[in-house]
Write a protein that holds these residues in place. Structure first.
Motif, PDB file in Angstrom:
ATOM      1  N   SER A  59       6.434   5.224 -16.331  1.00 39.01           N
ATOM      2  CA  SER A  59       5.957   4.091 -15.531  1.00 39.01           C
ATOM      3  C   SER A  59       6.926   2.915 -15.561  1.00 39.01           C
ATOM      4  CB  SER A  59       4.577   3.643 -16.017  1.00 39.01           C
ATOM      5  OG  SER A  59       3.640   4.663 -15.803  1.00 39.01           O
ATOM      6  N   ILE A  60       7.580   2.712 -16.694  1.00 45.38           N
ATOM      7  CA  ILE A  60       8.590   1.637 -16.781  1.00 45.38           C
ATOM      8  C   ILE A  60       9.708   1.912 -15.785  1.00 45.38           C
ATOM      9  CG2 ILE A  60      10.386   0.640 -18.255  1.00 45.38           C
ATOM     10  CD1 ILE A  60       8.402   1.108 -20.633  1.00 45.38           C
ATOM     11  N   ALA A  61      10.210   3.145 -15.813  1.00 42.40           N
ATOM     12  CA  ALA A  61      11.287   3.505 -14.887  1.00 42.40           C
ATOM     13  C   ALA A  61      10.794   3.510 -13.441  1.00 42.40           C
ATOM     14  CB  ALA A  61      11.859   4.867 -15.271  1.00 42.40           C
ATOM     15  N   LEU A  62       9.581   3.990 -13.228  1.00 41.70           N
ATOM     16  CA  LEU A  62       9.023   4.025 -11.881  1.00 41.70           C
ATOM     17  C   LEU A  62       8.860   2.617 -11.309  1.00 41.70           C
ATOM     18  CD1 LEU A  62       7.754   5.639  -9.549  1.00 41.70           C
ATOM     19  CD2 LEU A  62       5.577   5.531 -10.795  1.00 41.70           C
ATOM     20  N   SER A  63       8.410   1.686 -12.139  1.00 39.17           N
ATOM     21  CA  SER A  63       8.241   0.315 -11.651  1.00 39.17           C
ATOM     22  C   SER A  63       9.584  -0.292 -11.253  1.00 39.17           C
ATOM     23  CB  SER A  63       7.539  -0.555 -12.692  1.00 39.17           C
ATOM     24  OG  SER A  63       8.347  -0.736 -13.829  1.00 39.17           O
ATOM     25  N   ARG A  64      10.618   0.016 -12.014  1.00 40.25           N
ATOM     26  CA  ARG A  64      11.958  -0.461 -11.661  1.00 40.25           C
ATOM     27  C   ARG A  64      12.448   0.210 -10.383  1.00 40.25           C
ATOM     28  NH1 ARG A  64      15.608  -4.501 -11.623  1.00 40.25           N
ATOM     29  NH2 ARG A  64      17.712  -3.687 -11.817  1.00 40.25           N
ATOM     30  N   ALA A  65      12.165   1.493 -10.232  1.00 44.48           N
ATOM     31  CA  ALA A  65      12.565   2.218  -9.024  1.00 44.48           C
ATOM     32  C   ALA A  65      11.983   1.552  -7.785  1.00 44.48           C
ATOM     33  CB  ALA A  65      12.120   3.674  -9.108  1.00 44.48           C
ATOM     34  N   ILE A  66      10.733   1.185  -7.877  1.00 45.21           N
ATOM     35  CA  ILE A  66      10.081   0.525  -6.746  1.00 45.21           C
ATOM     36  C   ILE A  66      10.666  -0.874  -6.544  1.00 45.21           C
ATOM     37  CG2 ILE A  66       7.877  -0.411  -5.925  1.00 45.21           C
ATOM     38  CD1 ILE A  66       6.573   2.055  -7.377  1.00 45.21           C
ATOM     39  N   GLU A  67      10.945  -1.560  -7.647  1.00 44.07           N
ATOM     40  CA  GLU A  67      11.459  -2.925  -7.568  1.00 44.07           C
ATOM     41  C   GLU A  67      12.832  -3.006  -6.900  1.00 44.07           C
ATOM     42  OE1 GLU A  67      12.527  -6.615 -10.615  1.00 44.07           O
ATOM     43  OE2 GLU A  67      11.989  -4.663 -11.415  1.00 44.07           O
ATOM     44  N   VAL A  68      13.722  -2.080  -7.213  1.00 41.96           N
ATOM     45  CA  VAL A  68      15.096  -2.175  -6.703  1.00 41.96           C
ATOM     46  C   VAL A  68      15.274  -1.545  -5.331  1.00 41.96           C
ATOM     47  CG1 VAL A  68      16.093  -2.236  -9.021  1.00 41.96           C
ATOM     48  CG2 VAL A  68      15.966  -0.054  -7.799  1.00 41.96           C
TER      49      VAL A  68
ATOM     50  N   THR B 128      14.891  -0.838  -1.352  1.00 46.98           N
ATOM     51  CA  THR B 128      14.657  -1.600  -0.128  1.00 46.98           C
ATOM     52  C   THR B 128      13.844  -0.802   0.889  1.00 46.98           C
ATOM     53  OG1 THR B 128      16.789  -0.856   0.727  1.00 46.98           O
ATOM     54  CG2 THR B 128      16.735  -3.000  -0.399  1.00 46.98           C
ATOM     55  N   VAL B 129      13.856   0.517   0.730  1.00 49.69           N
ATOM     56  CA  VAL B 129      13.057   1.377   1.609  1.00 49.69           C
ATOM     57  C   VAL B 129      12.323   2.401   0.746  1.00 49.69           C
ATOM     58  CG1 VAL B 129      14.436   1.089   3.709  1.00 49.69           C
ATOM     59  CG2 VAL B 129      15.076   2.822   2.047  1.00 49.69           C
ATOM     60  N   LEU B 130      11.273   2.945   1.286  1.00 46.35           N
ATOM     61  CA  LEU B 130      10.404   3.831   0.524  1.00 46.35           C
ATOM     62  C   LEU B 130      11.112   5.098   0.035  1.00 46.35           C
ATOM     63  CD1 LEU B 130       7.538   3.882  -0.499  1.00 46.35           C
ATOM     64  CD2 LEU B 130       6.859   5.025   1.609  1.00 46.35           C
ATOM     65  N   TYR B 131      11.958   5.697   0.873  1.00 48.24           N
ATOM     66  CA  TYR B 131      12.620   6.933   0.432  1.00 48.24           C
ATOM     67  C   TYR B 131      13.580   6.665  -0.723  1.00 48.24           C
ATOM     68  CZ  TYR B 131      16.908   5.791   3.018  1.00 48.24           C
ATOM     69  OH  TYR B 131      18.050   5.190   3.471  1.00 48.24           O
ATOM     70  N   GLU B 132      14.130   5.470  -0.789  1.00 44.01           N
ATOM     71  CA  GLU B 132      14.994   5.105  -1.916  1.00 44.01           C
ATOM     72  C   GLU B 132      14.167   5.036  -3.212  1.00 44.01           C
ATOM     73  OE1 GLU B 132      16.668   1.066  -1.979  1.00 44.01           O
ATOM     74  OE2 GLU B 132      18.630   2.041  -2.133  1.00 44.01           O
ATOM     75  N   ALA B 133      12.977   4.464  -3.129  1.00 39.65           N
ATOM     76  CA  ALA B 133      12.088   4.418  -4.295  1.00 39.65           C
ATOM     77  C   ALA B 133      11.730   5.827  -4.739  1.00 39.65           C
ATOM     78  CB  ALA B 133      10.815   3.628  -3.958  1.00 39.65           C
TER      79      ALA B 133
ATOM     80  N   ALA C  57       0.828  -1.207   0.000  1.00 36.63           N
ATOM     81  CA  ALA C  57       0.000   0.000   0.000  1.00 36.63           C
ATOM     82  C   ALA C  57       0.864   1.260   0.000  1.00 36.63           C
ATOM     83  CB  ALA C  57      -0.947  -0.012   1.204  1.00 36.63           C
ATOM     84  N   LYS C  58       1.909   1.276   0.804  1.00 37.93           N
ATOM     85  CA  LYS C  58       2.791   2.450   0.847  1.00 37.93           C
ATOM     86  C   LYS C  58       3.471   2.670  -0.498  1.00 37.93           C
ATOM     87  CE  LYS C  58       5.269   1.235   4.386  1.00 37.93           C
ATOM     88  NZ  LYS C  58       6.250   1.199   5.487  1.00 37.93           N
ATOM     89  N   HIS C  59       3.956   1.600  -1.097  1.00 39.42           N
ATOM     90  CA  HIS C  59       4.616   1.724  -2.393  1.00 39.42           C
ATOM     91  C   HIS C  59       3.625   2.106  -3.495  1.00 39.42           C
ATOM     92  CE1 HIS C  59       8.038  -0.190  -0.426  1.00 39.42           C
ATOM     93  NE2 HIS C  59       8.757   0.290  -1.428  1.00 39.42           N
ATOM     94  N   LEU C  60       2.428   1.564  -3.441  1.00 34.73           N
ATOM     95  CA  LEU C  60       1.408   1.902  -4.436  1.00 34.73           C
ATOM     96  C   LEU C  60       1.038   3.381  -4.360  1.00 34.73           C
ATOM     97  CD1 LEU C  60      -0.540   0.994  -6.674  1.00 34.73           C
ATOM     98  CD2 LEU C  60      -2.205   0.482  -4.867  1.00 34.73           C
ATOM     99  N   VAL C  61       0.801   3.864  -3.164  1.00 32.29           N
ATOM    100  CA  VAL C  61       0.453   5.268  -2.990  1.00 32.29           C
ATOM    101  C   VAL C  61       1.609   6.167  -3.440  1.00 32.29           C
ATOM    102  CG1 VAL C  61      -0.042   7.055  -1.251  1.00 32.29           C
ATOM    103  CG2 VAL C  61      -1.286   4.874  -1.210  1.00 32.29           C
ATOM    104  N   THR C  62       2.824   5.786  -3.084  1.00 36.07           N
ATOM    105  CA  THR C  62       3.993   6.561  -3.510  1.00 36.07           C
ATOM    106  C   THR C  62       4.122   6.545  -5.026  1.00 36.07           C
ATOM    107  OG1 THR C  62       5.140   6.085  -1.435  1.00 36.07           O
ATOM    108  CG2 THR C  62       6.504   6.791  -3.301  1.00 36.07           C
ATOM    109  N   GLY C  63       3.960   5.373  -5.628  1.00 37.78           N
ATOM    110  CA  GLY C  63       4.054   5.258  -7.084  1.00 37.78           C
ATOM    111  C   GLY C  63       2.992   6.074  -7.798  1.00 37.78           C
TER     112      GLY C  63
END
Length: 133
Positions: free
Chosen positions: A60-69, A71-76, A12-18
């Motif tokens: 969105s392609i880059a954003l999905s990779r950002a979330i994937e790699v 380990t913490v939300l601020y890094e994404a 949920a946190k990653h989805l909202v951030t994305g």
């Protein structure tokens, strides 16, 4: 049940951030392009719609990779900001390479829209591949 709560909360946190970054990207993007994409799209200009869609998909392609790699939300969030800057920069480069690109899109020129969309998707893919944890 408890072992399910933590992953769902992280999701949920990653989805909202994305979604937040996707919204920010669209708002920034439509402000920096030299034409009024929303007005063109509302008027039925398919080339403008394709150009904007390409930018959204590329980001969105880059954003999905950002979330994937990450380990913490601020890094994404940091990678997402880098992706946003790369996509905006790519559109400025496309405009330098094709000076009449945006005029052609305003005239509903589909070839120009394909170039614009393709550039954004290619940059998004390269950007995503360059993100390392």
């Amino acid at each position: 049940m408890m072992e399910l709560v933590e992953p769902v909360w992280a999701f949920a946190k990653h989805l909202v951030t994305g979604l937040g970054f996707l919204t920010i990207f669209v708002l920034v993007y439509i402000q920096v392009t030299p034409h009024k994409e929303v007005a063109l799209i509302r008027a039925g200009n398919g080339a403008a719609a394709l150009g904007l869609l390409g930018a959204v998909v590329g980001f969105s392609i880059a954003l999905s990779r950002a979330i994937e790699v990450s380990t913490v939300l601020y890094e994404a969030a940091t990678w997402a900001a880098i992706a946003l800057a790369a996509q905006i920069g790519a559109q400025f480069i496309a405009q330098l390479m094709f000076p009449k690109l945006y005029t052609a899109i305003e005239e509903n020129n589909w070839a120009a829209a394909i170039v614009k969309a393709g550039t954004a998707i290619a940059i998004g893919m390269v950007n995503a591949a360059c993100m390392t944890p």
